[in-house]
Structure formats: structure tokens, C-alpha cells
Design a protein around this motif. Structure first.
Motif, PDB file in Angstrom:
ATOM      1  N   GLU A  94       0.847  -1.188   0.000  1.00  0.00           N
ATOM      2  CA  GLU A  94       0.000   0.000   0.000  1.00  0.00           C
ATOM      3  C   GLU A  94       0.886   1.243   0.000  1.00  0.00           C
ATOM      4  N   VAL A  95       0.646   2.127  -0.962  1.00  0.00           N
ATOM      5  CA  VAL A  95       1.351   3.405  -1.001  1.00  0.00           C
ATOM      6  C   VAL A  95       0.286   4.495  -1.073  1.00  0.00           C
ATOM      7  N   THR A  96       0.338   5.400  -0.092  1.00  0.00           N
ATOM      8  CA  THR A  96      -0.605   6.507  -0.048  1.00  0.00           C
ATOM      9  C   THR A  96       0.167   7.813  -0.136  1.00  0.00           C
ATOM     10  N   LEU A  97      -0.160   8.616  -1.139  1.00  0.00           N
ATOM     11  CA  LEU A  97       0.414   9.936  -1.284  1.00  0.00           C
ATOM     12  C   LEU A  97      -0.595  10.932  -0.730  1.00  0.00           C
ATOM     13  N   VAL A  98      -0.162  11.802   0.162  1.00  0.00           N
ATOM     14  CA  VAL A  98      -1.066  12.780   0.768  1.00  0.00           C
ATOM     15  C   VAL A  98      -0.601  14.187   0.418  1.00  0.00           C
ATOM     16  N   TYR A  99      -1.598  15.045   0.169  1.00  0.00           N
ATOM     17  CA  TYR A  99      -1.303  16.426  -0.204  1.00  0.00           C
ATOM     18  C   TYR A  99      -2.264  17.358   0.517  1.00  0.00           C
ATOM     19  N   ARG A 100      -1.787  18.509   0.925  1.00  0.00           N
ATOM     20  CA  ARG A 100      -2.560  19.428   1.765  1.00  0.00           C
ATOM     21  C   ARG A 100      -3.595  20.245   1.010  1.00  0.00           C
TER      22      ARG A 100
ATOM     23  N   LYS B 247      -4.517  11.050  -1.623  1.00  0.00           N
ATOM     24  CA  LYS B 247      -5.503  11.697  -0.753  1.00  0.00           C
ATOM     25  C   LYS B 247      -5.198  13.190  -0.707  1.00  0.00           C
ATOM     26  N   HIS B 248      -6.217  14.001  -0.975  1.00  0.00           N
ATOM     27  CA  HIS B 248      -6.070  15.452  -0.978  1.00  0.00           C
ATOM     28  C   HIS B 248      -6.647  16.057   0.288  1.00  0.00           C
ATOM     29  N   TRP B 249      -6.270  17.309   0.510  1.00  0.00           N
ATOM     30  CA  TRP B 249      -6.804  18.126   1.592  1.00  0.00           C
ATOM     31  C   TRP B 249      -6.453  17.602   2.980  1.00  0.00           C
ATOM     32  N   ILE B 250      -5.327  16.917   3.126  1.00  0.00           N
ATOM     33  CA  ILE B 250      -4.885  16.518   4.467  1.00  0.00           C
ATOM     34  C   ILE B 250      -3.413  16.869   4.643  1.00  0.00           C
ATOM     35  N   LYS B 251      -3.084  17.264   5.871  1.00  0.00           N
ATOM     36  CA  LYS B 251      -1.700  17.611   6.192  1.00  0.00           C
ATOM     37  C   LYS B 251      -1.257  16.795   7.398  1.00  0.00           C
ATOM     38  N   PRO B 252       0.035  16.467   7.456  1.00  0.00           N
ATOM     39  CA  PRO B 252       0.517  15.678   8.593  1.00  0.00           C
ATOM     40  C   PRO B 252       0.526  16.496   9.877  1.00  0.00           C
ATOM     41  N   VAL B 253       0.169  15.823  10.971  1.00  0.00           N
ATOM     42  CA  VAL B 253       0.197  16.447  12.289  1.00  0.00           C
ATOM     43  C   VAL B 253       1.341  15.860  13.106  1.00  0.00           C
TER      44      VAL B 253
ATOM     45  N   PHE C 234      -3.111  12.744  10.533  1.00  0.00           N
ATOM     46  CA  PHE C 234      -3.362  13.841   9.608  1.00  0.00           C
ATOM     47  C   PHE C 234      -4.537  14.681  10.066  1.00  0.00           C
ATOM     48  N   GLU C 235      -4.579  15.910   9.555  1.00  0.00           N
ATOM     49  CA  GLU C 235      -5.714  16.794   9.774  1.00  0.00           C
ATOM     50  C   GLU C 235      -6.239  17.239   8.418  1.00  0.00           C
ATOM     51  N   ASN C 236      -7.541  17.155   8.242  1.00  0.00           N
ATOM     52  CA  ASN C 236      -8.149  17.621   7.006  1.00  0.00           C
ATOM     53  C   ASN C 236      -8.040  19.141   6.975  1.00  0.00           C
ATOM     54  N   THR C 237      -7.488  19.689   5.888  1.00  0.00           N
ATOM     55  CA  THR C 237      -7.250  21.126   5.815  1.00  0.00           C
ATOM     56  C   THR C 237      -8.519  21.925   5.558  1.00  0.00           C
ATOM     57  N   GLN C 238      -9.616  21.258   5.254  1.00  0.00           N
ATOM     58  CA  GLN C 238     -10.890  21.947   5.045  1.00  0.00           C
ATOM     59  C   GLN C 238     -11.823  21.840   6.251  1.00  0.00           C
ATOM     60  N   THR C 239     -11.790  20.683   6.901  1.00  0.00           N
ATOM     61  CA  THR C 239     -12.739  20.454   8.005  1.00  0.00           C
ATOM     62  C   THR C 239     -12.077  20.396   9.373  1.00  0.00           C
ATOM     63  N   GLY C 240     -10.779  20.162   9.415  1.00  0.00           N
ATOM     64  CA  GLY C 240     -10.082  20.018  10.687  1.00  0.00           C
ATOM     65  C   GLY C 240     -10.177  18.622  11.288  1.00  0.00           C
TER      66      GLY C 240
END
Length: 180
Positions: free
Chosen positions: A38-44, A68-74, A88-94
């Protein structure tokens, strides 16, 4: 590239790549091709804001990379054996979430911080966060050359390689002419 057999390379079963540029895509695809389950690429931000081209994003998805979009590492979570997940935290909803993983790569780019250059900022011309160079990639500091992201703002790797070639030729010429 240096491994005699790709099976000698140890990649985690679950990998998270943080970033949205072509380098992040490359890490994701290559890790998947090297055997990660499994490889997941995340972008804020969203897909349209990613630095990676649409073709690169499609290539990643065709190779089984989940984007996965709209998430940033915490924070990175782990135990005595190493990484276990990234929060992670969703950059739109928190909203908070976690992705289980054994390996984390960050490919988030770099930013020039002039104060890190000591006294050089007073001598080094910088415009809009980029070092100014001439056609030979020479900066305003004598015998100092620059190229790549600090000059072009994060264009393709091939552009950075070309900057290095141009600077190397200019340096060689200056040395041969006894100018340094």
C-alpha cells in the motif's frame, strides 16, 4: 539503481508519501513497483494545486498509488520498532485521521531562507525568494554559482541538471582562464 536485484531493496509494506510534486509521485510509484503493498500519497490541497503534472498523477493512480487530498501531517506515530502511522488533519474540516504505515517519505520542496545565508544576503541578489544568476548561473557573489530550485522555484529536475551543467562549464572556463 545500484542494487543488483530489486528484491534486495527493502521497502515497507505500507508507505506514506507527503507532498504534491513530481518527486512525491516518483517516490510513490517507485516504492509501489519495488513491492510495497500500500502506497498513499497525501497532499494538503486539491489535485489542481499539486505541482505534479496531470500525467504524473494519472501514472501514480495506474500503478496503484492512492492519492488523498486536503490533508496535512500532524505527527508521526511509532513504537520501539519504528513508525506505525501518521496522524493527519483535514485542511478543510479540521477532522483528524490516521494512516497506518511502516515508512514515511517527505517530498515537500524547499524554500530559500535568506537569513540562513549569514552575511551573504547583503551581497547576494535575491528577488521573490530566488537567487538571481546570469546566463552562466553565476550569482552576484564572485565565484559563487547557483541552480535548481533556489533559482527557478522548483521546476523539473532536468532543469536543475541543466543548471549544473551550465555552471560547471562556466567554472571550468574561468579556471582555465585563471579568473578564480
Amino acid at each position: 539503481r545500484q542494487a543488483k536485484t530489486l528484491s534486495d531493496l527493502k521497502v515497507g509494506r505500507r508507505v506514506v508519501v507527503i507532498g504534491g510534486g513530481n518527486t512525491a509521485i516518483d517516490i510513490s510509484v517507485q516504492t509501489k513497483l519495488l513491492g510495497a503493498e500500500e502506497v498513499t500519497l497525501v497532499y494538503r490541497r486539491g489535485a489542481k494545486e499539486m505541482g505534479a503534472t496531470w500525467a504524473e498523477q494519472l501514472l501514480a493512480q495506474k500503478n496503484g498509488v492512492l492519492i488523498k487530498h486536503w490533508i496535512k501531517p500532524v505527527r508521526i506515530l511509532g513504537d520501539k520498532n519504528g513508525v506505525t502511522a501518521v496522524e493527519f488533519e483535514n485542511t478543510q474540516t479540521g477532522a483528524k485521521s490516521e494512516i497506518s504505515c511502516y515508512v514515511v517519505f517527505k517530498a515537500i520542496g524547499q524554500v530559500l531562507v535568506p537569513k540562513d545565508l549569514g552575511d551573504a544576503p547583503e551581497l547576494l541578489k535575491i528577488i521573490k525568494g530566488k537567487i538571481v544568476v546570469d546566463e552562466n548561473r553565476c550569482t552576484t557573489l564572485p565565484n559563487v554559482y547557483a541552480g535548481g530550485d533556489c533559482v527557478n522555484g522548483g521546476h523539473l529536475t532536468v532543469t536543475s541538471v541543466q543548471d549544473g551543467k551550465i555552471a560547471a562549464l562556466a567554472i571550468h572556463k574561468a579556471l582555465m582562464e585563471g579568473k578564480t
